[in-house]
Design an enzyme around this catalytic site. Structure first.
Site, short mmCIF file in Angstrom:
data_model
loop_
_atom_site.label_atom_id
_atom_site.label_comp_id
_atom_site.label_asym_id
_atom_site.label_seq_id
_atom_site.Cartn_x
_atom_site.Cartn_y
_atom_site.Cartn_z
N ASP A 1 29.90 35.93 20.00
CA ASP A 1 30.04 36.24 18.57
C ASP A 1 31.35 36.96 18.25
OD1 ASP A 1 27.34 35.45 18.79
OD2 ASP A 1 26.63 37.51 18.72
N GLU B 1 23.26 29.95 11.51
CA GLU B 1 23.67 31.35 11.54
C GLU B 1 25.20 31.42 11.62
OE1 GLU B 1 21.59 32.45 15.08
OE2 GLU B 1 23.08 31.58 16.42
#
Length: 318
Positions: free
Chosen positions: A28, A198
């Protein structure tokens, strides 16, 4: 002085960054330019109960990176229990802000959600600014995780966030410590595009808003990145297609990315995580970087993943 002592140089004297760009399991990655230097803030990729801190990495040229350990940690977030995820970084008001997800809440009855921490230095230490989450409930079906903060040309900050297949946007107050109503009086707007899972990200180029997100399951091989183009930060975001996906010769599980502008004109880099070939641990994710190009029509070309990474791009070229 304490920050300087903790710095740990990695990847020195290389012709290119290589991929991964620094050692360790990290996911991420949020890439950003702060004070004429590249920074990456990733999730520490480990079992949820071990995700209690975040490291950061800085570079003058995208090739040589310095590690800044534990810029954010449990010691400075009283309500953090586990699963510290997906930092989003903002420089504003003569400070640095990290928005983070914590605790992986599964319902509105659990404590956790999206918080914000503040520091005077990009290397931290960042300290929780509210003593509680900024967003702690499911709204429009969106799990409060995976936040990204976008500053529009008029100076307004918006936050896009959400897991479980739903994406919301909210409007941030000037102090970045609360959300305020949109012009129509609403507090949350759902902007979920087709196939969204997401990891939202937004950039603006030539007057167009490029909204990007991850599709598929993060533990699976088909995790990937897709995008849309709109004339407004509110959308509508109509899916154009995938730009980053698995390559049987390089890696799988490719996604949850960010984009930074390099030192040259229209020079862009995509920073993302991937599973190395043969890696069976879902947490076995590494941070990588490759060039990202726009074609003459303004669409994003599919990204070619590499092991070489990128050549040096000092920001002083601007």
């Amino acid at each position: 002085m304490a920050v300087a002592v903790s710095e740990q140089p990695v990847n020195q004297a290389l012709a290119t960054s290589g991929n991964p760009i620094f050692p360790g399991w990290y996911a991420d990655p949020e890439g950003i330019v702060l004070d004429d230097e590249y920074w990456i803030y990733p999730t520490f990729s480990a079992p949820y109960d071990e995700q209690l801190f975040m490291d950061a990495f800085s570079s003058k040229d995208l090739v040589t990176w310095t590690k800044h350990p534990k810029v954010l940690s449990k010691e400075n977030i009283s309500w953090l229990r586990r699963a510290l995820w997906a930092p989003a970084i903002v420089q504003a008001n003569d400070k640095y802000y990290i928005f983070f997800g914590a605790n992986d809440i599964q319902s509105n009855e659990e404590p956790g959600g999206i918080g914000v921490a503040v520091a005077d230095n990009p290397a931290g230490p960042f300290k929780d600014a509210l003593g509680k989450p900024l967003i702690d409930k499911f709204v429009n079906g969106a799990q409060p995780i995976d936040q990204f903060v976008f500053k529009d040309d008029d100076g307004q900050y918006y936050m896009y966030y959400g897991g479980w297949g739903h994406c919301n946007m909210v409007k941030l107050a000037p102090d970045l410590l609360s959300i305020v109503p949109f012009d129509d009086g609403t507090m949350y707007k759902e902007v979920t595009p087709e196939n969204y899972t997401e990891g939202p990200f937004m950039l603006k180029r030539d007057g167009k808003y490029y909204f990007m997100w991850s599709e598929g399951a993060w533990v699976g091989p088909d995790y990937c990145v897709a995008y849309a183009i709109a004339d407004s930060p509110f959308g509508p975001f109509e899916r154009v297609g995938k730009i980053l996906q698995r390559d049987a010769a390089v890696g799988t599980g490719v996604g949850h990315h960010s984009v930074v502008k390099g030192g040259g004109e229209d020079e862009w880099y995509i920073i993302y995580h991937r599973h190395p070939l043969g890696e069976t641990d879902g947490n076995g994710r590494v941070t990588c970087i490759d060039r990202m190009y726009f074609n003459e029509e303004g669409k994003i070309e599919p990204v070619r993943m590499t092991y070489e990474g990128v050549a040096a791009s000092p920001l002083t070229n601007k």
